[in-house]
Design an enzyme around this catalytic site. Sequence first.
Site, PDB file in Angstrom:
ATOM      1  N   GLY A 161      49.944  36.989  45.642  1.00 42.95           N
ATOM      2  CA  GLY A 161      49.658  36.349  46.935  1.00 42.95           C
ATOM      3  C   GLY A 161      49.644  37.315  48.102  1.00 42.95           C
ATOM      4  O   GLY A 161      49.733  36.907  49.255  1.00 42.95           O
ATOM      5  N   LYS A 179      44.002  44.008  62.163  1.00 45.91           N
ATOM      6  CA  LYS A 179      45.387  44.042  62.683  1.00 45.91           C
ATOM      7  C   LYS A 179      45.525  45.086  63.788  1.00 45.91           C
ATOM      8  O   LYS A 179      46.225  44.852  64.786  1.00 45.91           O
ATOM      9  CB  LYS A 179      46.360  44.328  61.544  1.00 45.91           C
ATOM     10  CG  LYS A 179      46.494  43.173  60.563  1.00 45.91           C
ATOM     11  CD  LYS A 179      47.272  43.614  59.347  1.00 45.91           C
ATOM     12  CE  LYS A 179      47.476  42.460  58.381  1.00 45.91           C
ATOM     13  NZ  LYS A 179      47.956  42.911  57.074  1.00 45.91           N
TER      14      LYS A 179
HETATM   15  N1  LIG Z   1      48.790  36.089  51.994  1.00 46.95           N
HETATM   16  C1  LIG Z   1      49.398  36.807  52.929  1.00 46.95           C
HETATM   17  O1  LIG Z   1      50.322  37.590  52.668  1.00 46.95           O
HETATM   18  C2  LIG Z   1      48.974  36.670  54.343  1.00 46.95           C
HETATM   19  C3  LIG Z   1      47.848  35.946  54.678  1.00 46.95           C
HETATM   20  N2  LIG Z   1      47.475  35.846  55.985  1.00 46.95           N
HETATM   21  C4  LIG Z   1      46.294  35.092  56.322  1.00 46.95           C
HETATM   22  O2  LIG Z   1      46.464  33.731  55.959  1.00 46.95           O
HETATM   23  C5  LIG Z   1      45.189  33.129  55.761  1.00 46.95           C
HETATM   24  C6  LIG Z   1      45.202  32.328  54.465  1.00 46.95           C
HETATM   25  O3  LIG Z   1      45.451  33.206  53.389  1.00 46.95           O
HETATM   26  P1  LIG Z   1      45.651  32.601  51.917  1.00 46.95           P
HETATM   27  O4  LIG Z   1      46.461  31.364  51.977  1.00 46.95           O
HETATM   28  O5  LIG Z   1      46.110  33.735  51.084  1.00 46.95           O
HETATM   29  O6  LIG Z   1      44.129  32.237  51.539  1.00 46.95           O
HETATM   30  P2  LIG Z   1      43.624  31.195  50.406  1.00 46.95           P
HETATM   31  O7  LIG Z   1      42.276  31.629  50.028  1.00 46.95           O
HETATM   32  O8  LIG Z   1      44.664  31.034  49.359  1.00 46.95           O
HETATM   33  O9  LIG Z   1      43.516  29.816  51.206  1.00 46.95           O
HETATM   34  C7  LIG Z   1      42.539  29.587  52.189  1.00 46.95           C
HETATM   35  C8  LIG Z   1      42.460  28.100  52.429  1.00 46.95           C
HETATM   36  O10 LIG Z   1      41.598  27.865  53.535  1.00 46.95           O
HETATM   37  C9  LIG Z   1      40.760  26.759  53.210  1.00 46.95           C
HETATM   38  N3  LIG Z   1      39.578  26.791  54.080  1.00 46.95           N
HETATM   39  C10 LIG Z   1      38.591  27.720  54.134  1.00 46.95           C
HETATM   40  N4  LIG Z   1      37.682  27.372  55.071  1.00 46.95           N
HETATM   41  C11 LIG Z   1      38.124  26.211  55.621  1.00 46.95           C
HETATM   42  C12 LIG Z   1      37.636  25.357  56.636  1.00 46.95           C
HETATM   43  N5  LIG Z   1      36.491  25.616  57.282  1.00 46.95           N
HETATM   44  N6  LIG Z   1      38.363  24.255  56.973  1.00 46.95           N
HETATM   45  C13 LIG Z   1      39.520  23.971  56.336  1.00 46.95           C
HETATM   46  N7  LIG Z   1      40.028  24.741  55.348  1.00 46.95           N
HETATM   47  C14 LIG Z   1      39.330  25.839  55.001  1.00 46.95           C
HETATM   48  C15 LIG Z   1      40.484  26.924  51.723  1.00 46.95           C
HETATM   49  O11 LIG Z   1      39.992  25.722  51.139  1.00 46.95           O
HETATM   50  C16 LIG Z   1      41.885  27.286  51.252  1.00 46.95           C
HETATM   51  O12 LIG Z   1      42.663  26.111  51.096  1.00 46.95           O
HETATM   52  C17 LIG Z   1      44.172  34.284  55.774  1.00 46.95           C
HETATM   53  O13 LIG Z   1      43.535  34.339  57.035  1.00 46.95           O
HETATM   54  C18 LIG Z   1      45.041  35.523  55.589  1.00 46.95           C
HETATM   55  O14 LIG Z   1      44.497  36.667  56.189  1.00 46.95           O
HETATM   56  C19 LIG Z   1      48.185  36.417  57.003  1.00 46.95           C
HETATM   57  C20 LIG Z   1      49.310  37.122  56.738  1.00 46.95           C
HETATM   58  C21 LIG Z   1      49.789  37.341  55.383  1.00 46.95           C
HETATM   59  N1  LIG Z   2      46.259  40.850  52.870  1.00 45.36           N
HETATM   60  C1  LIG Z   2      47.198  41.132  53.900  1.00 45.36           C
HETATM   61  C2  LIG Z   2      48.165  40.014  54.013  1.00 45.36           C
HETATM   62  C3  LIG Z   2      48.751  39.956  55.339  1.00 45.36           C
HETATM   63  O1  LIG Z   2      48.122  39.988  56.369  1.00 45.36           O
HETATM   64  C4  LIG Z   2      47.942  42.426  53.587  1.00 45.36           C
HETATM   65  O2  LIG Z   2      47.770  42.950  52.502  1.00 45.36           O
HETATM   66  O3  LIG Z   2      48.691  42.915  54.449  1.00 45.36           O
END
Ligand SMILES: NC(=O)C1=CN([C@@H]2O[C@H](COP(=O)(O)OP(=O)(O)OC[C@H]3O[C@@H](n4cnc5c(N)ncnc54)[C@H](O)[C@@H]3O)[C@@H](O)[C@H]2O)C=CC1
Ligand SMILES: N[C@@H](CC=O)C(=O)O
Length: 339
Positions: A161, A179
Amino acid sequence: MSLRIALLGTGQVGRALLARLDARTDLALVHVANTRWTQGAFEDATVVIDATASDAVAARHADWLGRGLHVVTANKLGQGADLARWQAIEAACSASGARYGDSATVGAGLPLLRSLRALRDGGDAIHGVAGVLSGSLAWLLGAYDGEQPFSALVRRAQAAGFMEPDPRVDLSGEDVRRKLLILVRAAGIALEANEVALEGVTTPRLLAATTPGDIEHALPSLDAGMRDRFHAAQARNTRLHLVARWDASGARVGLEALSNDDPLAGGQGTDNRVALHSARYALRPLVIQGPGAGADITAAALLDDVLTIRNTTALQRSASIRAGASEKKLSIDCGRLIA
Ligand SMILES: NC(=O)C1=CN([C@@H]2O[C@H](COP(=O)(O)OP(=O)(O)OC[C@H]3O[C@@H](n4cnc5c(N)ncnc54)[C@H](O)[C@@H]3O)[C@@H](O)[C@H]2O)C=CC1
Ligand SMILES: N[C@@H](CC=O)C(=O)O
């Protein structure tokens, strides 16, 4: 009054947030949506949480803020994409008074943006930012030993994740560029995305892939190049790190071979490590380090921002009630003096 939440995105981060919201009785979830389904009424929300990676959703942030809706986001495409979009978000917040919670966008909630803004609020001037801002690349480059295929590690980072929905966003350095833009813009500099030079970990085959299946098949095209770069760095007693730098001379994101005693080479796992250079911290930078990726810490950062909005708006309400009360009392006192 409790905040009424609309949650967009129920992937890794969104699901971790739902688990946290489930345990709270003081916040009302009124709408949840992903790309396949939607539940509840968006119109009932007072705060929108963006847990997507969608450009279309990020493009709505300024509009929602302008209408007085608070926005809390893990999606970096609000402030880390076009300069005009960032400026529209700033302008909408000033015009409506709505809050923009962005802690999760850099360092997955590490107190980076908060510290930088506190320095600026105190009159300090930020002169430079340097650091490791990708949790997934920190983990990948820390775990890589030049023997096992790099692509196998990428798959493990995806399963854990740490990576973006499209892993090329991390591997290319684009996630770190976003970032860096968010940090530098928060420091008051109107930096354009194309002013940041970018050199990540990619191959033409990986970049040309168009479907998730193609991307998966193209990952092994990284292996030979990474093995060579790893051994070249090792021969000089260094290790590879994906480093972001901005100062008066410019901005860049790229792989750097650092010796183990380099200030940016510390930490382990998904740790981010960021040095802020400022007028106050001129001799030695302020360094902030800690885990910088993972669904659960990111969800915790989103919830922090929601609670901060709730607490500050409640404080403002009670301050304005107190201000109203004291104005009334003052006019009564003045009346007595005149009499
Ligand atoms: N995984 C991590 O460690 C971190 C992630 N993030 C950010 O968090 C966000 C989500 O990441 P994840 O959960 O890993 O991605 P993911 O791919 O697991 O989930 C994305 C979700 O967004 C939904 N989605 C996409 N377009 C949409 C729309 N138009 N309306 C409603 N829902 C929509 C998808 O159906 C899915 O449920 C990303 O922007 C990522 O950069 C930020 C910091 C850390
Ligand atoms: N994909 C990102 C998740 C957090 O923003 C990272 O690797 O740092």
